[in-house]
Scaffold this motif. Structure first.
Motif, short mmCIF file in Angstrom:
data_model
loop_
_atom_site.label_atom_id
_atom_site.label_comp_id
_atom_site.label_asym_id
_atom_site.label_seq_id
_atom_site.Cartn_x
_atom_site.Cartn_y
_atom_site.Cartn_z
N ILE A 1 7.45 -4.68 4.95
CA ILE A 1 7.71 -2.79 5.79
C ILE A 1 8.64 -3.87 6.16
O ILE A 1 9.59 -3.29 7.06
CB ILE A 1 6.14 -2.97 6.29
CG1 ILE A 1 5.10 -2.29 5.15
CG2 ILE A 1 6.72 -2.06 7.26
CD1 ILE A 1 3.68 -1.86 5.47
N THR B 1 13.13 -3.04 8.91
CA THR B 1 13.43 -1.93 10.69
C THR B 1 14.47 -3.23 10.42
O THR B 1 14.67 -4.00 10.65
CB THR B 1 11.77 -1.94 11.08
OG1 THR B 1 11.15 -3.95 11.48
CG2 THR B 1 10.66 -0.99 10.75
N MET C 1 8.42 -6.91 14.60
CA MET C 1 7.64 -6.30 13.86
C MET C 1 7.05 -6.85 12.80
O MET C 1 5.62 -6.31 13.41
CB MET C 1 8.66 -5.56 13.48
CG MET C 1 9.57 -4.28 14.21
SD MET C 1 8.32 -3.23 15.30
CE MET C 1 7.71 -2.30 13.77
N LEU D 1 4.20 -7.71 15.23
CA LEU D 1 3.03 -6.35 16.15
C LEU D 1 2.77 -5.54 14.93
O LEU D 1 1.36 -5.46 16.11
CB LEU D 1 4.86 -5.66 16.36
CG LEU D 1 4.36 -4.45 17.17
CD1 LEU D 1 4.10 -4.90 18.99
CD2 LEU D 1 5.73 -3.50 17.88
N LEU D 2 2.99 -5.24 14.10
CA LEU D 2 2.30 -4.88 12.75
C LEU D 2 1.30 -5.91 11.83
O LEU D 2 0.14 -5.71 11.82
CB LEU D 2 3.54 -4.13 11.40
CG LEU D 2 4.29 -3.66 12.31
CD1 LEU D 2 5.67 -3.14 10.94
CD2 LEU D 2 3.80 -2.09 12.80
N LEU E 1 1.02 -0.52 -3.07
CA LEU E 1 1.57 0.35 -1.84
C LEU E 1 3.38 -0.70 -2.25
O LEU E 1 4.37 0.16 -1.94
CB LEU E 1 1.37 -0.19 -0.35
CG LEU E 1 0.07 0.41 -0.13
CD1 LEU E 1 -0.61 0.46 1.41
CD2 LEU E 1 -0.08 2.52 0.22
N TYR F 1 6.03 1.53 -3.46
CA TYR F 1 7.01 2.63 -2.64
C TYR F 1 8.10 1.96 -1.20
O TYR F 1 8.58 2.81 -1.06
CB TYR F 1 5.78 3.61 -2.01
CG TYR F 1 5.30 3.98 -2.85
CD1 TYR F 1 5.38 5.15 -3.14
CD2 TYR F 1 3.84 3.77 -3.49
CE1 TYR F 1 4.71 5.93 -3.99
CE2 TYR F 1 3.04 4.25 -4.23
CZ TYR F 1 3.36 5.00 -4.52
OH TYR F 1 2.24 6.74 -5.84
N LEU G 1 6.10 1.53 15.03
CA LEU G 1 7.07 1.33 14.23
C LEU G 1 7.80 2.55 13.61
O LEU G 1 9.31 2.33 13.09
CB LEU G 1 6.17 1.28 12.93
CG LEU G 1 6.50 1.00 11.38
CD1 LEU G 1 7.65 -0.37 10.73
CD2 LEU G 1 5.27 1.63 10.55
N GLN H 1 12.95 7.21 5.27
CA GLN H 1 12.42 5.90 5.32
C GLN H 1 11.07 5.98 6.82
O GLN H 1 10.64 4.68 6.45
CB GLN H 1 13.87 5.34 5.47
CG GLN H 1 13.34 3.71 5.32
CD GLN H 1 14.82 2.89 5.82
OE1 GLN H 1 15.08 2.76 7.16
NE2 GLN H 1 14.60 1.80 5.27
N ARG I 1 8.21 7.50 5.16
CA ARG I 1 7.44 6.17 3.29
C ARG I 1 7.35 4.80 3.88
O ARG I 1 6.11 4.73 3.86
CB ARG I 1 9.35 5.75 2.60
CG ARG I 1 7.96 5.28 1.24
CD ARG I 1 9.48 5.06 0.67
NE ARG I 1 9.87 3.97 1.08
CZ ARG I 1 11.85 3.94 1.31
NH1 ARG I 1 11.76 5.31 1.02
NH2 ARG I 1 11.65 2.24 1.55
N ILE I 2 7.73 4.40 4.61
CA ILE I 2 7.11 2.85 5.67
C ILE I 2 6.47 3.35 6.74
O ILE I 2 4.99 2.22 5.78
CB ILE I 2 8.24 2.13 5.82
CG1 ILE I 2 9.53 1.92 5.28
CG2 ILE I 2 7.81 1.07 6.86
CD1 ILE I 2 9.45 0.80 4.46
N ILE J 1 3.19 3.65 4.49
CA ILE J 1 2.48 2.64 3.77
C ILE J 1 1.80 2.08 4.90
O ILE J 1 0.46 1.76 4.56
CB ILE J 1 3.63 1.65 3.05
CG1 ILE J 1 4.00 2.35 2.04
CG2 ILE J 1 3.32 0.58 3.09
CD1 ILE J 1 5.80 1.78 1.53
N TYR J 2 1.92 1.53 6.11
CA TYR J 2 1.75 1.52 7.19
C TYR J 2 0.17 1.36 7.19
O TYR J 2 -1.26 1.28 7.79
CB TYR J 2 2.05 0.93 8.19
CG TYR J 2 1.52 0.09 8.89
CD1 TYR J 2 1.25 -0.96 8.52
CD2 TYR J 2 1.55 0.84 11.02
CE1 TYR J 2 0.65 -2.05 10.06
CE2 TYR J 2 0.57 0.08 11.61
CZ TYR J 2 0.49 -1.42 11.31
OH TYR J 2 -0.53 -2.28 12.13
#
Lengths: 216, 224
Positions: free
Chosen positions: A146, A150, A156, A159-160, A209, A212, B131, B140, B143-144, B147-148
């Motif tokens: 993911i 970015t 990120m 952070l995520l 996931l 995608y 995010l 985008q 989509r992203i 997913i998250y």
């Protein structure tokens, strides 16, 4: 399956030809542990030792895995036309798993040298430590896919990733503390099974996931 | 969520139920339990916040799944606004909990597993918002973040419902089955608690509905 091995080999070759990713992580771990050694001196008690070990592992693995998808963004996208997303993901999981085990080993050895080793039941401790590390690796794999999309990838990633990995960490860290204070396999079995089932959920979701995240 | 936007009978119901909750929740007799005493009335204001949050997040995941299967940006708007309102509910839940804990536990934050889980849950969704902010392309971004969102919700469930139950907690309802028995929910409490849950959840959908309409309007204006 041959494709999966080819993908793993590709990751391995990239890392070992350039050398700096592997050596970088090793140096990162060494520097963190040495700073802990210098700042804690001889004052460290088993609880702090345990917490510090997991913090070092967390930061080492987030740095180690972050590069997984990020390094591919510009250079080697062509093979996405040859392989299916699930093959790529299996390859990444296996490679990140190996990477995590490497980090686990290195961290533990350096930790024992510099900060002592209060663990009595070593096999059980290492089992729990490795499962926790593999869980982190699994969670960070999708997160790195993911965050490679970015602009600010490494920030990120942390952070995520950190909030998402906390369920895994809570279980693994409390197990590890219990083991240091003398718990056996039967005492931590319930927690260990919960931990494994969380990891299974994470892996299953990643397979659903991930495809995608590759489409544009 | 669409069916709720088109009708409005439930908005009258919400107003009625919440008036009833405030009046009944503050005035009806409550069981006298040690330590809890009158603070048990917080049940009608604190607990429904978490119900509302989880339901809003669940709807948001539903719309994220719909986005991934249809690539329709409207679904993404739904999902985003539902999360915004869900986070608002989460913050209110934490605040009501902290006020309550200040009276019963003696301090607003005492490293309780449930408090920690709630804080981490909010952290996950703050990360979701950041995010979204870090991606510029609309498709985008949709989509992203979808997913998250799905991934985060799947992690949230063990975090909120399984892990706090494995450790000891001061929180009412711990050390046994989900919350209800330990509260000694007698019929007086139930009389207000269930309407309160429905009322607060509907209020959340109402706020989300308004926010969705605003962003739908902006979305249509931008795409013209």
């Amino acid at each position: 399956m041959n494709l999966v091995f080819a993908l793993i080999k590709k990751d391995y070759l990239i890392d070992f030809r350039q050398k700096y990713p592997i050596v970088g992580i090793a140096l990162y771990i060494f520097a963190t542990i040495y700073i802990s050694y210098l700042s804690f001196g001889n004052l460290i008690n088993p609880s702090t030792w345990n917490a510090l070990l997991w913090i070092v592992l967390l930061f080492a693995s987030v740095t180690g895995i972050a590069k997984g998808f990020i390094q591919e963004e510009n250079s080697s996208l062509y093979y996405y036309f040859l392989t299916s997303p699930s093959q790529i993901l299996i390859a990444k999981f296996l490679y990140n798993g190996l990477y995590q085990l490497l980090i686990v080993g290195l961290t533990f050895v350096l930790f024992s040298i510099f900060l002592g080793n209060p663990v009595e039941n070593l096999p059980l401790f290492m089992l729990n430590f490795s499962i926790g590390a593999l869980g982190m690796g699994a969670a960070f794999t999708l997160i790195s896919a993911i965050s490679s999309k970015t602009g600010n990838q490494s920030t990120m990633m942390a952070l995520l990733g950190f909030p998402v990995v906390i369920p895994v960490l809570i279980m693994a860290v409390s197990n590890s503390r219990n083991i240091i204070f003398g718990a056996g396999l039967t005492d931590i079995m319930g927690n260990l099974l919960t931990l494994i089932s969380i990891i299974v959920i994470i892996i299953a979701l990643s397979f659903i996931l991930f495809p995608y995240s590759r489409r544009n | 969520m669409n069916f709720l936007i088109r009708t409005n009978w439930w908005k009258w119901l919400t107003m009625f139920l919440l008036t009833y909750t405030v009046v009944g929740g503050l005035l009806f007799t409550v069981p006298r339990l040690p330590i809890l005493n009158e603070t048990i009335r917080n049940l009608h204001f604190h607990v429904p916040m978490w119900f509302g949050m989880i339901i809003l997040f669940a709807f948001s995941v539903f719309h994220s799944v719909k986005y991934l299967s249809s690539k329709d940006l409207v679904q993404d708007l739904f999902s985003k606004e539902l999360i915004n309102v869900g986070v608002l509910f989460g913050i209110l839940g934490i605040i009501t909990g902290m006020i309550w804990a200040n009276f019963t536990w003696g301090e607003p934050w005492s490293n309780d597993p449930k408090q920690n889980a709630a804080a981490v849950a909010l952290l996950i969704y703050f990360a979701y918002m950041i995010l979204r902010g870090s991606l510029s392309d609309d498709h985008q971004k949709a989509r992203i973040s979808a997913i998250y969102n799905i991934f985060a919700f799947a992690v949230l469930i063990p975090l909120l419902f399984i892990l706090p139950r494995l450790t000891d907690s001061l929180h009412p309802g711990s050390g046994g089955n989900p919350g209800f028995n330990a509260y000694d929910l007698d019929s007086n409490l139930r009389l207000v608690f269930y309407p309160a849950v429905v009322g607060w959840t509907f209020l959340g959908s109402w706020i989300a509905g308004i926010m969705i309409r605003v962003s739908l309007y902006q979305f249509k204006k931008d795409s013209e």
